[in-house]
Write a protein that holds these residues in place. Structure first.
Motif, PDB file in Angstrom:
ATOM      1  N   UNK A 384       0.850  -1.026   0.035  1.00  0.00           N
ATOM      2  CA  UNK A 384       0.005   0.017   0.171  1.00  0.00           C
ATOM      3  C   UNK A 384       0.653   1.301  -0.116  1.00  0.00           C
ATOM      4  N   UNK A 385       2.211   1.230  -0.120  1.00  0.00           N
ATOM      5  CA  UNK A 385       3.030   2.428  -0.062  1.00  0.00           C
ATOM      6  C   UNK A 385       2.731   3.297  -1.068  1.00  0.00           C
ATOM      7  N   UNK A 386       2.819   2.792  -2.229  1.00  0.00           N
ATOM      8  CA  UNK A 386       2.785   3.767  -3.313  1.00  0.00           C
ATOM      9  C   UNK A 386       1.395   4.465  -3.539  1.00  0.00           C
ATOM     10  N   UNK A 387       0.130   3.811  -3.174  1.00  0.00           N
ATOM     11  CA  UNK A 387      -0.928   4.328  -2.990  1.00  0.00           C
ATOM     12  C   UNK A 387      -1.315   5.506  -1.852  1.00  0.00           C
ATOM     13  N   UNK A 388      -0.602   5.237  -0.943  1.00  0.00           N
ATOM     14  CA  UNK A 388      -0.535   6.127   0.131  1.00  0.00           C
ATOM     15  C   UNK A 388       0.258   7.396  -0.097  1.00  0.00           C
ATOM     16  N   UNK A 389       1.365   7.297  -0.740  1.00  0.00           N
ATOM     17  CA  UNK A 389       2.207   8.598  -1.278  1.00  0.00           C
ATOM     18  C   UNK A 389       1.229   9.296  -2.241  1.00  0.00           C
ATOM     19  N   UNK A 390       0.737   8.733  -3.110  1.00  0.00           N
ATOM     20  CA  UNK A 390       0.093   9.375  -4.257  1.00  0.00           C
ATOM     21  C   UNK A 390      -1.076  10.097  -3.686  1.00  0.00           C
ATOM     22  N   UNK A 391      -1.810   9.403  -2.629  1.00  0.00           N
ATOM     23  CA  UNK A 391      -3.097   9.972  -2.067  1.00  0.00           C
ATOM     24  C   UNK A 391      -2.596  11.174  -1.304  1.00  0.00           C
ATOM     25  N   UNK A 392      -1.443  11.503  -0.599  1.00  0.00           N
ATOM     26  CA  UNK A 392      -0.950  12.535   0.200  1.00  0.00           C
ATOM     27  C   UNK A 392      -0.581  13.462  -0.611  1.00  0.00           C
ATOM     28  N   UNK A 393       0.104  13.175  -1.711  1.00  0.00           N
ATOM     29  CA  UNK A 393       0.675  14.280  -2.646  1.00  0.00           C
ATOM     30  C   UNK A 393      -0.204  14.826  -3.679  1.00  0.00           C
ATOM     31  N   UNK A 394      -0.925  13.848  -4.206  1.00  0.00           N
ATOM     32  CA  UNK A 394      -2.058  14.303  -5.341  1.00  0.00           C
ATOM     33  C   UNK A 394      -3.416  14.502  -4.833  1.00  0.00           C
ATOM     34  N   UNK A 395      -4.102  13.368  -5.253  1.00  0.00           N
ATOM     35  CA  UNK A 395      -5.796  13.409  -4.680  1.00  0.00           C
ATOM     36  C   UNK A 395      -6.091  11.729  -4.989  1.00  0.00           C
ATOM     37  N   UNK A 396      -7.407  11.672  -4.487  1.00  0.00           N
ATOM     38  CA  UNK A 396      -7.758  10.000  -4.512  1.00  0.00           C
ATOM     39  C   UNK A 396      -8.148   9.821  -5.795  1.00  0.00           C
ATOM     40  N   UNK A 397      -8.641  10.539  -6.891  1.00  0.00           N
ATOM     41  CA  UNK A 397      -8.811  10.065  -8.055  1.00  0.00           C
ATOM     42  C   UNK A 397      -7.626   9.435  -8.736  1.00  0.00           C
ATOM     43  N   UNK A 398      -6.308  10.188  -8.762  1.00  0.00           N
ATOM     44  CA  UNK A 398      -5.203   9.647  -9.144  1.00  0.00           C
ATOM     45  C   UNK A 398      -4.776   8.629  -8.394  1.00  0.00           C
ATOM     46  N   UNK A 399      -4.813   8.346  -7.026  1.00  0.00           N
ATOM     47  CA  UNK A 399      -4.198   7.398  -6.085  1.00  0.00           C
ATOM     48  C   UNK A 399      -5.164   6.027  -6.855  1.00  0.00           C
ATOM     49  N   UNK A 400      -6.620   6.226  -7.057  1.00  0.00           N
ATOM     50  CA  UNK A 400      -7.285   5.040  -7.647  1.00  0.00           C
ATOM     51  C   UNK A 400      -6.746   4.516  -8.835  1.00  0.00           C
ATOM     52  N   UNK A 401      -6.364   5.591  -9.893  1.00  0.00           N
ATOM     53  CA  UNK A 401      -5.795   4.948 -11.080  1.00  0.00           C
ATOM     54  C   UNK A 401      -4.505   4.479 -10.887  1.00  0.00           C
ATOM     55  N   UNK A 402      -3.664   4.914 -10.145  1.00  0.00           N
ATOM     56  CA  UNK A 402      -2.466   4.257  -9.738  1.00  0.00           C
ATOM     57  C   UNK A 402      -2.337   2.967  -9.302  1.00  0.00           C
ATOM     58  N   UNK A 403      -3.462   3.053  -8.132  1.00  0.00           N
ATOM     59  CA  UNK A 403      -3.836   1.458  -7.549  1.00  0.00           C
ATOM     60  C   UNK A 403      -4.147   0.497  -8.781  1.00  0.00           C
ATOM     61  N   UNK A 404      -4.990   0.584  -9.289  1.00  0.00           N
ATOM     62  CA  UNK A 404      -5.479  -0.215 -10.601  1.00  0.00           C
ATOM     63  C   UNK A 404      -4.361  -0.628 -11.339  1.00  0.00           C
ATOM     64  N   UNK A 405      -3.476   0.427 -11.926  1.00  0.00           N
ATOM     65  CA  UNK A 405      -2.560  -0.135 -12.705  1.00  0.00           C
ATOM     66  C   UNK A 405      -1.208  -0.884 -11.984  1.00  0.00           C
ATOM     67  N   UNK A 406      -0.932  -0.475 -11.114  1.00  0.00           N
ATOM     68  CA  UNK A 406       0.155  -1.231 -10.102  1.00  0.00           C
ATOM     69  C   UNK A 406      -0.606  -2.562  -9.950  1.00  0.00           C
TER      70      UNK A 406
END
Length: 789
Positions: A384-406
């Motif tokens: 979950x490290x990557x999704x947590x970082x993306x959510x803190x730095x950017x936003x929830x929508x980008x974190x969702x896309x990142x999670x699906x891809x990874x």
């Protein structure tokens, strides 16, 4: 075609070229990301499924692509241990050690035999003692010296002792006979240090140790009549200091030889022929098949590996392009620049590299801890490290896309394992959700706790879904799942400062640091412009309450409010809240110059924000918090002075440069800034007047179109107004007048009579009336400056 048209077309083509270059940069970034993901995944990448427990059901047929030699680790280890144990212990023999001990004893006794001790004076005795110490190489106590003197006075006894000592020193002497006998059971090799020759020990009975040799000498001296007990003990003590083993164990050399013997044993291999069916779909996998599958995974086929790598590379590129295009066209908040895409690419690569290293560590631990399957360690990985970082730095929508891809790409890394994809996807979404408002560092650990609780429920479900029974491995997996949550929190805590520094992001954790009122920018504002400083604090309280009502970011809104007017510190006396009743400097300036000074505080604020490294979010809000609002007071003043024969006043010269607020937080600060300033003009701030003033200002800003580019709805504006009313009502609430004691009233009446008698010409009522009239006029003037007619 006019010159202006050519200029416009030239600018258009320039931006088209820039956009093309930007698209090329993004495409290049995607290609590099796909290439690096392929490089990380393909070597030992898990395209062949791993079956770590006998009895698992094969998901497909697997054939050997070529001849394979499969190692047999248990049999290899057994042979290596046998070869290591067969190496005998090495002892070094040094015959000079015993000879030197005997010679030193003889020289010392010779010195004592040549002189008669009782005939010597004290000085001669001291000199003789020093000579004996030098010859024997050891310090002698008084009792030991007395025993040697007594022995020297008995020549026959001394001669017999020397013969006995010589016989004992001719043997091989070790330090500890019991340890030597333990080594003797496995075999002992003796190396003669004189000629470096080695030979097995032939006569072990000829070996003794120092205590046994001293006991033998003591037994020899006991029956002698001319040797008293103190003399015997003293002589034995001297020999105990003097004698040294001549046969010593060489531990380093022995261990090196055993390690060499172990390494010289080649792995035991069994052959798998090309085309041989290793496992068939649907059958239970045996222990021997597991060994073959692992060999196939480790060795593989060069040609097939290349084909798979090419397929993975192309699949990754297509997946990235499809996901990027869909997100840009269909997700409102998916607006990423090249910096954001670079951060996401590095996050993907970092997570892949971290998981790859963790897989190698898990495989290594399998041999060290055979009772724990290496697949159980997978649930300890920080997915979950990557999704947590993306959510803190950017936003929830980008974190969702990142999670699906990874999740999809890491599923390939784990041998197309759908269960790992499900586990990774659930963990990542949970972690991203619970760090959405990271107002304190403890939020990260609370998110880690939520991941741990999810894993306690999810891992048994996945275990059953895989067809396994409840066993010890399930307990290991659940324990590792709990550890994974807290491991994610620890890694994110350490990584966030690095991300903030490298990419210049302003995260909620960075905002916590900027919320400290002792930062240099706020301290300068407090000293140079105290009225503006107080205004900013009140605006911060207002926007924080409103942000909570409309689900915006309260922390960002509050911190941005603290800094939104820092540009006023450059020219504080040109702003009414800092004049403290002094002369209004704008009275001596033209309206256009006053407008320029007011506009300059936005530009100065942006520059100060960049100098203090406040981050792009705060810089944007400072730039947008006035939008393109009209400075109506100075505009009307300029119109009243315009000359009909000259060009009319241009309204654009009296509008802020903008841009309009792009986010809800920026819009909140625009509204609160105007409302708080207008609230100071109310002579009797009752709740009804406050509510009417708030609604009027919000309506004016809305009608002026300043909120067109942010995401505030009419419902949000209604909730914002309610929040502002509540905060301002608390600030301007009325207090009860407490009654004075009777003697205080009498004192006040007497003082009033004295004052009236001293100055009968004062007219306090009229002065009060004039002051109220002046306040009302000043309040109306301030309202005009805010753009409220």
């Amino acid at each position: 075609m006019t010159k202006g048209d050519r200029s416009e077309n030239g600018n258009s083509s320039f931006w088209q070229r820039f956009a093309l270059e930007k698209r090329q940069q993004r495409l290049l970034l995607m290609v590099l990301l796909a290439l690096l993901v392929t490089v990380i995944t393909v070597p030992k990448g898990g395209f062949v499924p791993d079956y770590y427990a006998p009895g698992d059901i094969a998901s497909r047929d697997i054939k050997a692509p070529k001849d394979l030699l499969v190692p047999d680790p248990p049999l290899t280890e057994k042979k290596r241990q046998r070869a290591q144990d067969a190496v005998p212990a090495l002892y070094d023999f040094d015959s000079r050690t015993a000879q030197e001990s005997g010679e030193r004893f003889q020289k010392g006794m010779l010195l004592l035999s040549e002189r008669v001790w009782r005939d010597l004076n004290e000085e001669e005795r001291q000199l003789l003692r020093q000579q004996v110490t030098a010859q024997t190489g050891m310090a002698l106590s008084e009792g030991e010296l007395t025993a040697l003197v007594a022995l020297a006075s008995a020549p026959e006894t001394l001669a017999g002792l020397q013969v006995e000592l010589k016989g004992g020193l001719s043997r091989r002497i070790v330090g500890n006979l019991m340890l030597f006998q333990a080594d003797l059971e496995k075999g002992v090799v003796v190396r003669n240090l004189a000629d470096q020759s080695e030979a097995p020990l032939v006569k072990p009975e000829n070996v003794t140790d120092v205590p046994a040799l001293l006991a033998r000498i003591g037994d020899y001296l006991i029956p002698l009549k001319d040797v008293a007990t103190p003399t015997r003990k003293g002589v034995v003590a001297v020999l105990g200091k003097l004698l040294r083993p001549n046969l010593t164990f060489n531990g380093n050399e022995t261990e090196a030889r055993r390690q060499l013997a172990r390494e010289s044993v080649k792995p035991v291999l069994f052959q798998v022929k090309k085309g041989e069916m290793i496992v068939r779909e649907g059958e239970r996998v045996s222990e021997e098949q597991i060994k073959k599958l692992r060999a196939l995974r480790d060795v593989g086929s060069d040609i097939s590996t290349f084909r798979v790598a090419a397929g993975l590379f192309l699949t990754t590129i297509l997946l990235l392009l499809v996901v990027q295009r869909f997100a840009v066209r269909n997700i409102r908040k998916y607006h990423l620049d090249n910096r954001d895409l670079l951060f996401l690419a590095l996050a993907v690569l970092g997570q892949f590299f971290l998981i790859k290293v963790a897989i190698f560590v898990a495989n290594a631990l399998e041999s060290a801890l055979p009772y724990v399957d290496s697949a159980s360690y997978y649930y300890l990985f920080p997915f979950a490290v990557g999704a947590m970082l993306v959510r803190i730095v950017l936003n929830a929508e980008v974190a969702l896309v990142y999670t699906l891809l990874v999740s999809l790409l890491l599923g390939i890394l784990f041998g197309n394992n759908l269960l790992i994809v499900l586990f990774l996807f659930a963990d990542s979404l949970t972690g991203a959700h619970w760090v959405r408002h990271c107002n304190e560092r403890a939020t990260l650990y609370r998110a880690g706790l939520r991941i741990a609780l999810l894993n306690l429920l999810l891992i048994p479900c996945i275990h059953l879904l895989a067809g396994h029974l409840f066993d010890w491995q399930l307990l290991y997996k659940m324990a590792f799942g709990v550890g994974s949550g807290f491991l994610c929190a620890v890694i994110v805590t350490g990584t966030i400062p690095l991300v903030e520094s490298l990419f210049k992001y302003t995260t909620d954790i960075k905002l916590l640091e900027l919320a400290n009122m002792n930062t240099p920018a706020l301290r300068e504002l407090m000293i140079q412009a105290p009225g503006t400083y107080h205004h900013s604090i009140v605006v911060g309280n207002m926007v924080e309450a409103a942000a909570e009502n409309i689900n915006a970011n309260p922390l960002l809104a509050r911190v941005a409010a603290y800094y939104h007017d820092i540009g006023k510190a450059k020219k504080p006396l040109y702003f009414i809240e800092n004049t403290k009743g002094l002369e209004n400097r704008h009275d001596k300036l033209t309206p256009s110059m006053s407008a320029l000074i007011l506009m300059a505080h936005v530009k100065d604020g942006v520059e100060m924000a960049k100098e203090n490294k406040l981050g792009q979010k705060l810089v944007d809000i400072i730039r947008q918090h006035h939008g393109t609002a009209l400075m109506k007071f100075f505009y009307e003043k300029a119109k009243s002075k315009e000359d009909p024969g000259v060009h009319s006043v241009d309204e654009r010269a009296y509008r802020y440069p903008g841009p309009k607020p792009q986010t809800r937080e920026a819009a909140l600060i625009m509204l609160a800034d105007a409302v708080e300033a207008a609230s100071r003009t109310l002579t009797d701030p009752t709740p009804a007047r406050i509510q009417g003033m708030v609604q009027k200002i919000i309506n004016n800003i809305f009608i002026d179109g300043q909120l067109d580019e942010c995401e505030l709805t009419l419902k949000d504006l209604h909730n914002i107004a309610k929040s502002f009313n509540r905060v301002l009502a608390g600030i301007f609430h009325h207090r009860v007048d407490y009654p004075e004691p009777a003697y205080r009233d009498r004192e006040k009446e007497a003082a009033a009579k004295r004052k009236q008698s001293e100055d009968i010409h004062r007219e306090p009522a009229k002065e009060t009336k004039d002051r109220e009239t002046s306040d009302a006029e000043g309040g109306a003037e301030d309202l005009k400056r805010l753009g409220i007619s």
